[in-house]
Scaffold this active site. Structure first.
Site, PDB file in Angstrom:
ATOM      1  N   GLU A  23       1.442  -9.211  11.733  1.00 37.89           N
ATOM      2  CA  GLU A  23       1.314  -8.946  10.285  1.00 37.89           C
ATOM      3  C   GLU A  23       2.681  -8.660   9.658  1.00 37.89           C
ATOM      4  OE1 GLU A  23      -1.395  -5.755   9.422  1.00 37.89           O
ATOM      5  OE2 GLU A  23      -1.134  -5.939   7.258  1.00 37.89           O
ATOM      6  N   ASP A  71       0.770  -1.243   0.000  1.00 36.99           N
ATOM      7  CA  ASP A  71       0.000   0.000   0.000  1.00 36.99           C
ATOM      8  C   ASP A  71       0.809   1.306   0.000  1.00 36.99           C
ATOM      9  OD1 ASP A  71      -1.652  -2.153   0.532  1.00 36.99           O
ATOM     10  OD2 ASP A  71      -2.888  -1.097   1.975  1.00 36.99           O
TER      11      ASP A  71
HETATM   12  C1  DGY Z   1      -6.275  -2.006   3.817  1.00 35.63           C
HETATM   13  O1  DGY Z   1      -7.449  -2.012   4.164  1.00 35.63           O
HETATM   14  O2  DGY Z   1      -5.418  -1.311   4.330  1.00 35.63           O
HETATM   15  C2  DGY Z   1      -5.850  -2.921   2.769  1.00 35.63           C
HETATM   16  O3  DGY Z   1      -4.473  -2.980   2.640  1.00 35.63           O
HETATM   17  C3  DGY Z   1      -6.506  -2.591   1.452  1.00 35.63           C
HETATM   18  O4  DGY Z   1      -6.407  -3.733   0.675  1.00 35.63           O
END
Ligand code: DGY
Length: 421
Positions: free
Chosen positions: A386, A154
């Site tokens: 994570e 992201d």
């Molecule tokens: C989030 O919700 O942050 C996810 O990475 C989007 O896929």
């Protein structure tokens, strides 16, 4: 204490009946590449359940072949942006309008050795999904991406050169983030980045999620080494399965064409100044300027020249001297490295998995075992998070995380299998 049972417990707690969520609260739906890695972990102790992880993901496939990044089987007020913000999408189940790195064919091949029936059952869906990438996301033979969420990475600083070209329209519909309610905001993307993510979404919805228009006319267009190398590897795994299943020559020719084209496209992502594969903004041709944790996926995809690979390995050796835990998601020598902020520094289990596998396969076992061992050390120290701070090994963002437990289980299984042989 981390044990096989504690890893299985994570997957069981995140099981929502036939599919698994990444972690409760923060990510309450089925995510695409998360589920692929989860299947790898489940396959070590329950093949039927692993298989339902694969097939449940495929049930979200769109008529054009795309398998979306998130499948929304409910509308959870605790997550944003959920199905109401994505709007009407063409798939059979409400979903996002972008995809995610297509690791599924590689994992299907790995978990179905000798099981032609299962492979045959999903082959057409996998083929259609790969064709979608090569058609709907291709610009002059380069598979591109239209959204940082599609890359799975992201807020990696790689995307800044694309996001900086964008403007947030003054009439962007207001919204309230939920991610920062679940976890420390300093772990997550910034507000400006979120506004841009939402701007791309608004464009997609405005063209009815016409994927060709999203690629050609959308506000963000970059080429990503993660999608590129993951797809190139998955195409090779798809070809091996097609050959084993006796698929028609036309199908084999098509996949072989994708693979040849993919190797040629690796050159497009080679940043000679940095001496590594980096992302590239497609409309300006500008490169991102940093080494990320997908730069070394050239090994996983068996791509790149001897010189490119040796320069890549030299980066890994340099970075290994800087951090305590390999492999950070962004170059620790870069000014915008942040050890705890999502894709600006933390190490990621699924990336260590793919990178180590590739290095092992391509004759760099020492670095492979360093990358594998470092992830195991962070997990033993902190648990199934994570991602992890590469300087301290502390867990970041989501706790009790499915793919972390799954990757760890798959390595434990390999060790047991080798011991038994
Ligand atoms: C989030 O919700 O942050 C996810 O990475 C989007 O896929």
């Amino acid at each position: 204490m981390v044990t096989i049972q504690s890893a299985i417990d994570v997957l069981t707690q995140n099981d929502r009946g036939g599919f698994t969520i990444p972690t409760a609260g923060l990510y309450p739906y089925q995510w695409n590449w998360d589920s692929a890695f989860v299947a790898l972990g489940l396959a070590t102790y329950d093949m039927d359940r692993a298989w339902s992880e694969v097939t449940s993901l495929i049930t979200g496939q769109w008529p054009d072949g795309m398998i979306p990044s998130i499948i929304f089987r409910s509308d959870d007020p605790d997550y944003f942006p959920g199905p109401s913000r994505w709007g009407k999408t063409p798939g059979p189940i409400p979903s996002t309008g972008v995809s995610q790195p297509p690791v599924l064919a590689t994992i299907v091949r790995a978990i179905t050795k000798g099981d032609a029936v299962r492979r045959a059952a999903v082959f057409d869906a996998l083929f259609a999904w790969h064709r979608w990438f090569h058609d709907a996301r291709s610009v002059d033979g380069i598979v591109c991406t239209v959204h940082p969420w599609e890359t799975g990475r992201d807020n990696c600083p790689e995307w800044n050169i694309g996001l900086d070209l964008m403007e947030v329209p003054p009439d962007l519909a207001p919204y309230r983030r939920m991610d920062n309610k679940h976890v420390d905001p300093s772990f997550r993307p910034t507000q400006d980045q979120y506004d841009k993510y939402l701007t791309i979404m608004a464009f997609g919805a405005s063209v009815g999620w016409d994927q060709r228009r999203l690629t050609d006319e959308g506000p963000f267009l970059m080429a990503d080494p993660n999608i590129h190398f993951v797809l190139l590897r998955a195409d090779q795994d798809l070809l091996a399965m097609a050959q084993g299943l006796g698929k028609p020559q036309a199908v084999l020719d098509q996949i072989e064409g994708w693979i040849a084209n993919g190797h040629a496209a690796s050159e497009y992502l080679w940043n000679n100044e940095v001496g590594a594969f980096t992302a590239r903004e497609v409309r300006t041709g500008r490169f991102s300027n940093g080494f990320s944790n997908c730069s070394a996926l050239c090994f996983y995809a068996n791509s790149g020249t001897v010189e490119q690979r040796s320069r890549t390995l030299a980066h890994l050796e340099r970075i290994d001297k800087t951090v305590d835990y390999m492999l950070p998601s962004w170059d620790p020598d870069a000014t915008d490295f942040e050890a705890q902020r999502y894709w600006c520094g933390p190490l990621w289990p699924q990336m260590n998995y793919m990178t180590a596998l590739g290095l092992d396969e391509q004759g760099a076992p020492k670095m492979a075992s360093k990358i594998r061992g470092d992830l195991c050390r962070t997990i033993e120290k902190s648990g199934f998070w994570e991602c992890f701070n590469p300087l301290t090994g502390e867990g970041c963002v989501g706790e009790k995380f499915s793919w972390t437990a799954a990757v760890w289980l798959s390595w434990q299984h390999e060790i047991r299998m080798k011991g038994a042989a």
